[in-house]
Design an enzyme around this catalytic site. Structure first.
Site, mmCIF file in Angstrom:
data_model
loop_
_atom_site.group_PDB
_atom_site.id
_atom_site.type_symbol
_atom_site.label_atom_id
_atom_site.label_comp_id
_atom_site.label_asym_id
_atom_site.label_seq_id
_atom_site.Cartn_x
_atom_site.Cartn_y
_atom_site.Cartn_z
ATOM 1 N N TYR A 199 13.213 -10.384 -10.913
ATOM 2 C CA TYR A 199 14.266 -10.378 -11.926
ATOM 3 C C TYR A 199 15.040 -11.705 -11.942
ATOM 4 O O TYR A 199 15.576 -12.120 -10.908
ATOM 5 C CB TYR A 199 15.206 -9.211 -11.633
ATOM 6 N N ASP A 225 16.096 -2.771 -3.683
ATOM 7 C CA ASP A 225 16.688 -2.475 -4.978
ATOM 8 C C ASP A 225 15.893 -1.321 -5.584
ATOM 9 O O ASP A 225 14.729 -1.472 -5.941
ATOM 10 C CB ASP A 225 16.604 -3.721 -5.866
ATOM 11 N N ILE A 239 17.002 0.649 -8.328
ATOM 12 C CA ILE A 239 17.796 1.073 -9.487
ATOM 13 C C ILE A 239 16.961 1.719 -10.589
ATOM 14 O O ILE A 239 17.517 2.305 -11.516
ATOM 15 C CB ILE A 239 18.614 -0.099 -10.079
ATOM 16 N N LYS A 262 20.228 2.023 -15.200
ATOM 17 C CA LYS A 262 18.878 2.221 -15.739
ATOM 18 C C LYS A 262 18.489 3.696 -15.781
ATOM 19 O O LYS A 262 18.010 4.192 -16.802
ATOM 20 C CB LYS A 262 17.862 1.429 -14.906
#
Length: 494
Positions: A149, A234, A236, A273
């Site tokens: 990202y 991460d 998410i 998300k």
């Protein structure tokens, strides 16, 4: 301007925010010319923003049925005073309890989470930065598998001074993280006298839309334990997994691995998300390290979630019947939308990395590049932005090692916009293919004409060799027997 910058801090004026990136340039192109079905039908369609709008109707229905959950309604106004004046950086107990249960639910209830380890933050952005402040000093580094990202360059580096070192993953094995790639990145850091403090992974992956299998996760835990470095996971996109294989959280791995040093394991989570609430700025740090929990909670004072939001979310997440329905329906709709896009692109021979999670897919446009370079990828991206009017994100902005991949977000638009976006990209690819076919046809005709000329020349020589003189031949017939033009059909195949 230079004078004004001299009056500001180095942190404020450096380029660590990362705005000079095609990833953010695409957003700017959309902002300056946004698509609207009636007001601006020729505008840019936003496919560079990973928002989840497909199940918003379910959330709106719940809000209408539960007016007491909000202090901004006549039914909930009695709670206004206490909610407005109270703010504890530990967070409302009911909020932390609801978050812990929701985290377990979207991971299939294979693990449990302790509400006392839930630390609030201003979105996943704030959570990641807080983790860096807790775990590393300026100049220290975290390994990050590619592609990753683009916002990490801002979130983790800008104000912390932490370095990000790429772990190069390749399409030959579907961008899987290998032990060899990890070791290579780690050794390269040591040779450069850079102290590696940890490894950052995203699971499910942004931008790939893939999940890490159990064996890979176990190998990552083994790696960080051997090196005695941290692992920040991460997660998410945990609830966006829409088809098998089902999701495995790092929490599940360390519950099974009794030898793992839990003090090295930390999760970052968010509702941006999975629930589609980026504007609420609900970020979560969940660490198995007591010192990190204590320190992160103190630091969270700089980015708390508002008490009003905590109250609303606690009420919503505690409604188990609603959450079960929402998660199941969201996965169903994501799978359907993903299928429409990927099947549509397959009709024009555009492939994508096989995936089962996220709000996007990793589109393969390598065959449309003039050459396999970042420059050629950027040329193609500019055409897609400026002429096709689609904001898709080029792989180079995700630090992808191979030009020609693009992230395409599909969950942030309604069905009609989706159909228009799909038509635009299919039309573009077909036009490129037609131009290629026309160019090859033109070359083929040219080569065929040349071939036939040689054949007529050979026939003349065979029939009346003594009558052939130079003035009888057209200029292009007079060639050396060593000339490459002597084999035009071979040249056409190369």
């Amino acid at each position: 301007m230079a004078f004004l910058n001299n009056m500001l801090s180095k942190i404020a004026t450096n380029d660590g925010h990362g705005e000079n990136s095609p990833y953010f340039d695409g957003w700017k192109a959309y902002d300056s010319d946004p698509f609207h079905s009636t007001d601006n039908p020729q505008g840019v369609i936003q496919m560079g923003l990973a928002e989840n709008l497909l199940s918003f109707d379910l959330v709106q229905e719940w809000i209408l049925k539960n007016p007491k959950a909000s202090i901004c309604t006549s039914e909930g106004v009695n709670e206004f005073k206490d909610t407005a004046i109270f703010q504890d950086y530990h967070g409302l107990p009911e909020f932390r309890n609801a978050i812990a249960k929701f985290m377990a639910k979207v991971r299939g209830n294979t693990v449990t989470f302790d509400p006392d380890r839930v630390v609030m933050s201003g979105g996943a952005t704030g959570a990641h930065e807080t983790m860096m402040f807790c775990l590393a000093d300026p100049g220290d580094a975290f390994l990050v598998p590619t592609p990753y990202y683009p916002g990490f360059d801002r979130d983790l580096r800008w104000r912390t001074g932490v370095k990000l070192l790429p772990v190069v993953c390749e399409s030959s094995n579907d961008f899987k993280i290998t032990r060899e790639a990890l070791e290579a990145a780690y050794q390269k850091a040591l040779e450069s006298n850079i102290k590696v403090k940890g490894l950052l992974i995203t699971n499910p992956s942004n931008p790939l839309g893939t999940i890490l299998d159990r064996d890979t996760l176990q190998s990552l835990v083994d790696f960080i334990n051997e090196k005695n470095i941290h692992l920040v996971c991460d997660e998410i996109y945990a609830a966006t997994v829409f088809t098998k294989p089902m999701y495995v959280s790092i929490a599940e791995i360390i519950e099974e691995d009794k030898k793992c040093n839990r003090d090295l394991i930390h999760l970052v989570y968010s509702l941006s998300k999975d629930m589609g609430f980026p504007g609420f700025r609900i970020g979560i740090i969940y660490s198995y390290n007591d010192s990190v929990v204590s320190t992160a909670r103190k630091m969270s004072s700089f980015g708390l979630v508002s008490t009003q939001t905590q109250q609303l979310i606690a009420s919503m997440l505690s409604d188990e019947k609603f959450i079960d329905k929402y998660v199941a329906e969201s996965r169903k709709r994501l799978a359907a939308r993903h299928g429409v896009f990927t099947r549509g692109l397959m009709q024009v021979r555009v492939g994508n990395l096989q995936a089962n999670a996220g709000l996007f897919f990793w589109m393969d446009l390598r065959r449309l590049l003039k050459e396999p370079t970042v420059e050629a990828e950027m040329d193609l991206w500019r055409v897609i932005i400026n002429e096709v009017k689609l904001n898709v994100s080029p792989g180079s902005s995700f630090h992808c090692s191979e030009p020609g991949w693009f992230r395409v977000c599909y969950a942030n638009m309604d069905n009609e916009t989706m159909r228009i976006a799909l038509r635009r990209i299919k039309k573009f690819v077909l036009q490129v293919d037609e131009r290629e076919v026309a160019a090859k046809k033109q070359t083929w005709h040219k080569d065929l004409k040349l071939s036939l000329s040689f054949r007529r020349w050979d026939d003349t020589i065979m029939q009346t060799p003594r009558m052939v003189t130079p003035h009888m031949m057209s200029p292009h017939m007079i060639v050396s027997p060593h000339s490459p033009l002597a084999s035009p059909l071979v040249r056409a195949r190369n």
